[in-house]
Design an enzyme around this catalytic site. Structure first.
Site, mmCIF file in Angstrom:
data_model
loop_
_atom_site.group_PDB
_atom_site.id
_atom_site.type_symbol
_atom_site.label_atom_id
_atom_site.label_comp_id
_atom_site.label_asym_id
_atom_site.label_seq_id
_atom_site.Cartn_x
_atom_site.Cartn_y
_atom_site.Cartn_z
ATOM 1 N N GLY A 524 1.055 -1.146 0.115
ATOM 2 C CA GLY A 524 0.045 0.021 -0.052
ATOM 3 C C GLY A 524 0.754 1.274 0.048
ATOM 4 N N GLN A 525 0.055 2.532 -0.082
ATOM 5 C CA GLN A 525 1.005 3.692 -0.049
ATOM 6 C C GLN A 525 -0.032 4.774 0.902
ATOM 7 O OE1 GLN A 525 3.606 4.776 -2.260
ATOM 8 N NE2 GLN A 525 3.746 6.557 -1.235
ATOM 9 N N GLY A 526 0.779 5.347 1.870
ATOM 10 C CA GLY A 526 0.169 6.385 2.824
ATOM 11 C C GLY A 526 0.841 7.591 2.715
ATOM 12 N N PHE A 528 3.093 8.475 4.875
ATOM 13 C CA PHE A 528 4.545 8.231 5.256
ATOM 14 C C PHE A 528 5.226 7.669 4.164
ATOM 15 C CE2 PHE A 528 7.591 5.158 6.707
ATOM 16 C CZ PHE A 528 8.194 5.852 7.873
ATOM 17 N N GLY A 529 4.826 7.008 3.309
ATOM 18 C CA GLY A 529 5.407 6.325 2.074
ATOM 19 C C GLY A 529 4.894 4.954 1.877
ATOM 20 N N VAL A 531 4.544 0.885 1.713
ATOM 21 C CA VAL A 531 4.750 -0.334 2.441
ATOM 22 C C VAL A 531 4.753 -1.508 1.836
ATOM 23 C CG1 VAL A 531 3.639 -1.546 4.557
ATOM 24 C CG2 VAL A 531 3.424 0.926 4.166
ATOM 25 N N LYS A 545 7.837 -0.265 6.224
ATOM 26 C CA LYS A 545 7.244 1.112 5.686
ATOM 27 C C LYS A 545 8.578 1.815 5.538
ATOM 28 C CE LYS A 545 4.092 2.995 8.223
ATOM 29 N NZ LYS A 545 3.511 3.661 9.450
ATOM 30 N N ASP A 642 -5.807 9.065 14.850
ATOM 31 C CA ASP A 642 -5.881 8.716 13.657
ATOM 32 C C ASP A 642 -6.567 7.143 13.477
ATOM 33 O OD1 ASP A 642 -6.464 9.295 10.771
ATOM 34 O OD2 ASP A 642 -4.215 8.836 10.112
#
Length: 834
Positions: A524-526, A528-529, A531, A545, A642
């Site tokens: 995935g992508q968040g 933060f960057g 994963v 991550k 969050d």
């Protein structure tokens, strides 16, 4: 004359229509005037089952039974007159004068009856598509008897086995005497409850097999059961003394049942409609599956020879019998336990120790407690009567004070069991191991000598790199604290200590584990960057991550996550395994969650059906326990800030774990509330006082928990309403339905079962209490959990929730036009789900 003929023709047509109607409605039903004689049959409305007369193979006797209508090699699932067969072809199945369903012989003598008490003068019997034959009172439609409550040897979908621990009343399967004789045999299977429920097969009054305890998903003594979880097994405690076990396959095109055969084995059969039966699973595959094969303190392994061995610290009770392969007498302890010696006035020595046994079927006669995993060992060690303990995430803390019986070692699955032994017994085992190690060391000395120098140089370089990494991390933590002056000095010193304990990984290790961060390993992508999924050399799966170099907020998130989660330990929090800082690379390493995040299951129509209500409520409880740990039970009070569905990860057993602590804040001392000029989080989950004023507290997380709870119950994403400007938010929709008394419209159709209605309504009520506009009105997490578990019975009426999702979006747009996107001088950072 013509008029008379037309009238007679009309009357005849009416009469024929009446008889056709009677025939059509009676095809699956028996009444006082519509009955069946041998060899007639009834068929259920959907054509799945037949009811009629049959003779077993090699028998001339006649029985009334139910069998599959669409399978080539049909099998009988229920027999009425099992112990009293008809001896001719003149039997009849009908309703008697007192309303009972009866089987009559050629002389109209009753040879079997449903035996309901009291007379019912208007009843009928119907064969349902589930295979259940029900007798009901016609005026009220009340079912007064059903074949599912009096089963034979077969369990079909939706049929329930049950046990009432207060009255000892049981609904259980009983075997045929043999394949040619359906009379009641010697074997039976049903639910046993000794502190924890499990399935047992009995041979007469002797236990023959057991499944191990139920852990809310599977029986932990059946290692292969993990692979068939989605087949819908369920064991429910009605809290009034009755336990129910049933199954219902999600794929209805496959027929399946479980049969207790005449040899005392449970066999799972399955068939694609129209095909023959195939065997999918059997309860007793090896001798080790027979109850107590190796006696007390004996351990059975079907792959070893002999299959029975005594536990370490024990020896055969009767050595001659044991050597002859008769293991029933079991084993006895070789060295008394230290606590036993102290009780009898002996000298004090080393404390008792625990022998670890991996992948075990836990023993019979378990005691249960609510202690968490880290307390389970201490609790057993402090009790001299406790001789073993085990911990399973779904079951909890298990311990044993009686002889350990029915121990089995699996090659897959099972539970880690810890057996109490005298410390000297482990020393003796270590001596044997040392002999092997010494010989191996001598043989390998030359090889080690050659390799030592190169290894030393490699280790020195690696140590220097890790030391450099820790220096960088320490420096970045100081910079992070400079940005958050509200953090206490106590926290600073504690986290510096934690940092020294954080395992450090090299970039090469992680690149190798993730196949050079290949796109196929990207989870995935968040904010933060990205994963990535990885696999270390020793086989452990991890999630990596990786801080995006283009991320403006990633470094602060990275350092905050290290500070907050580096030493948090709870089964409902994702576990940090280590970090990596090399050059511009900054990474965090977590335990891998194979089922990814909750939102994938909750909002994907193809996966929603995998989350039944029992599973959803278990997830709600798990999130609540994790939040309670953060707020109250950990050494530091932590506000997550969050909490949302995409930040709830699911392990292989669908147990929830709260993740993503990049935005979390630590509260110190008596601090209850804090302010920030940088609001971070996700619209729809943020409380109004946080989104609009930058104030956050435990009640901010409670608001998010309430939104999450309503999403889980409704199966709707909180942001799913935003595509239409005229549509309301989820909270507005829930509030509107609540006030209109239309709660049923909220509930996900996948979980709308009458038996769970009260529990679902309670969850909606608690969810609304958690999202109330004012923080002071919301419950704490401990109170919310008590409400969910019905420990608090009377719930207050909720006040109108804060409709922050649409409100903030509108306010933000308005302020953006005037003053550069600020709300009450608070900067809002919207972070999307990973």
């Amino acid at each position: 004359m013509r008029v008379v003929r037309e009238t007679k023709l009309f009357d005849l047509l009416i009469l024929l229509s009446y008889f056709c109607l009677e025939f059509g409605t009676a095809i699956d039903t028996i009444t006082t005037t519509k009955f069946i004689n041998d060899p007639e049959t009834l068929i259920s409305n959907g054509g799945d089952f037949k009811l009629g007369f049959f003779s077993p193979t090699n028998s001339t006797y006649r029985y009334v039974g139910i069998w599959y209508a669409k399978v080539s090699a049909s099998s009988v699932i229920w027999v009425a007159n099992r112990n009293n067969p008809l001896k001719s072809l003149s039997g009849a199945l009908t309703i008697s004068e007192d309303g009972n369903l009866v089987v009559l012989d050629e002389q109209e003598k009753i040879i079997w009856s449903s035996n309901i008490t009291g007379s019912v003068f208007n009843s009928s019997a119907q064969l349902l598509d589930s295979g259940n034959l029900v007798l009901q009172e016609n005026n009220t439609g009340t079912i007064i008897w059903e074949s599912f409550q009096h089963p034979a040897d077969t369990l079909v979908p939706k049929m329930k086995l049950s046990t009432n621990v207060r009255t000892s009343k049981k609904v259980q399967l009983t075997s045929w005497t043999n394949q040619f004789d359906p009379s009641i045999g010697t074997f039976s299977v049903g639910i046993d409850v000794f502190n924890l429920p499990e399935l047992s097969i009995w041979n007469g009054s002797s236990r023959y097999w057991r499944s191990g305890p139920w852990n809310s998903r599977v029986f932990i003594g059946i290692p292969s059961m993990n692979s068939v979880f989605l087949d819908g097994f369920s064991l429910i405690d009605d809290q009034e003394g009755t336990f129910y076990f049933s199954f219902a396959f999600s794929n209805e095109s496959i027929l399946s049942n479980f049969v207790l055969n005449a040899q005392g084995n449970i066999v799972q059969n399955y068939s694609n409609k129209g095909d023959n039966w195939e065997v999918g699973w059997v309860a007793l595959e090896t001798e080790c599956d027979v109850y107590g094969m190796c006696g007390a303190f004996g351990i059975c392994n079907s792959k070893s020879s002999p299959i029975c061995n005594c536990l370490v610290g024990f020896e055969p009770k009767n050595i001659e019998e044991w050597n002859r392969g008769n293991w029933g007498s079991g084993c006895v302890r070789r060295t008394p336990l230290q606590c036993e010696r102290l009780t009898t006035g002996g000298e004090e020595g080393k404390k008792d120790a625990f022998l670890e046994l991996k992948m075990m079927k836990v023993p019979d006669l378990v005691d249960w407690s609510s202690a968490f995993e880290d307390k389970c060992r201490d609790q057993c060690l402090e009790n001299c009567s406790c001789i073993a303990y085990a911990y399973d995430a779904g079951t909890g803390c298990m311990s044993w004070t009686r002889d350990l019986i029915d121990l089995q070692e699996f090659s897959i699955g099972g539970v880690d069991l810890y057996v109490r032994v005298a410390n000297s017994e482990l020393d003796r085992k270590e001596v044997d191991v040392k002999v092997v190690i010494t010989i191996t060391t001598i043989v390998g000395t030359l090889f080690l000598a050659i390799c030592t120098f190169s290894l030393w140089r490699c280790m020195a370089k690696r140590k220097a790199r890790k030391r450099k990494t820790r220096e960088i991390l320490s420096l970045n933590i100081e910079q992070a604290y400079a940005k958050f002056p509200g953090q206490s000095k106590l926290e600073d010193s504690m986290n510096q200590v934690r940092l020294q304990e954080l395992p450090i990984f090299s970039f090469e290790e992680l690149a190798s584990a993730t196949n050079s961060f290949h796109q196929t390993n990207k989870l995935g992508q968040g904010g933060f960057g990205p994963v990535y999924k990885g696999k270390l050399l020793h086989g452990q799966e991890i999630a990596v991550k990786r801080l995006s170099r283009s991320s403006g907020q990633g470094l602060e998130e990275f350092m905050n996550e290290v500070v907050v989660i580096s030493k948090l330990q709870h089964r409902n929090l994702v576990r940090l395994l280590g970090g990596c800082v090399e050059g511009e690379e900054k990474m965090l390493i977590y335990e891998y969650m194979p089922n990814k995040s909750l939102d994938i299951f909750l909002f994907d129509p193809s996966k929603q059906e995998l989350l039944d209500w029992t599973q959803r409520f278990q997830i709600i409880e798990g999130i609540g326990r994790g939040l309670l740990y953060l707020h109250r039970d950990s050494r530091l009070r932590i506000i997550h800030r969050d909490l949302k569905a995409s930040n709830i990860l699911l392990d292989e057993d669908l147990n929830p774990k709260i993740s993503d602590f990049g935005m979390a804040r630590i509260f110190g001392g008596n601090e209850d509330q804090a302010n920030t000029n940088r609001v971070v989080g996700t619209y729809g989950y943020m409380s109004p006082e946080y989104a609009m004023g930058g104030r956050f507290s435990e009640k901010s997380d409670i608001f998010s928990f309430g939104v999450l709870l309503l999403e889980i119950v409704s199966g709707r994403r909180n942001t799913s309403f935003y595509h239409d400007e005229q549509a309301m938010s989820l909270l507005e929709f829930v509030w509107k339905m609540w006030n209109a008394n239309k709660i049923a419209a909220l509930v996900d159709p996948m979980i709308s079962e009458p038996c769970f209605e009260m529990e679902v309504l309670r969850c909606i009520h608690v969810g609304l209490l958690c999202v109330q506009d004012f923080a002071k009105d919301r419950p704490t997490v401990s109170i919310a959990i008590s409400m969910l578990k019905s420990e608090i019975v009377d719930l207050p009426r909720p006040k109108q929730p804060a409709f922050t999702a649409t409100q903030i979006a509108t306010d933000t747009a308005s302020q953006c036009n005037k003053s550069g996107c600020s709300i009450n001088n608070v900067t809002v950072t919207m972070v999307q789900g990973r």
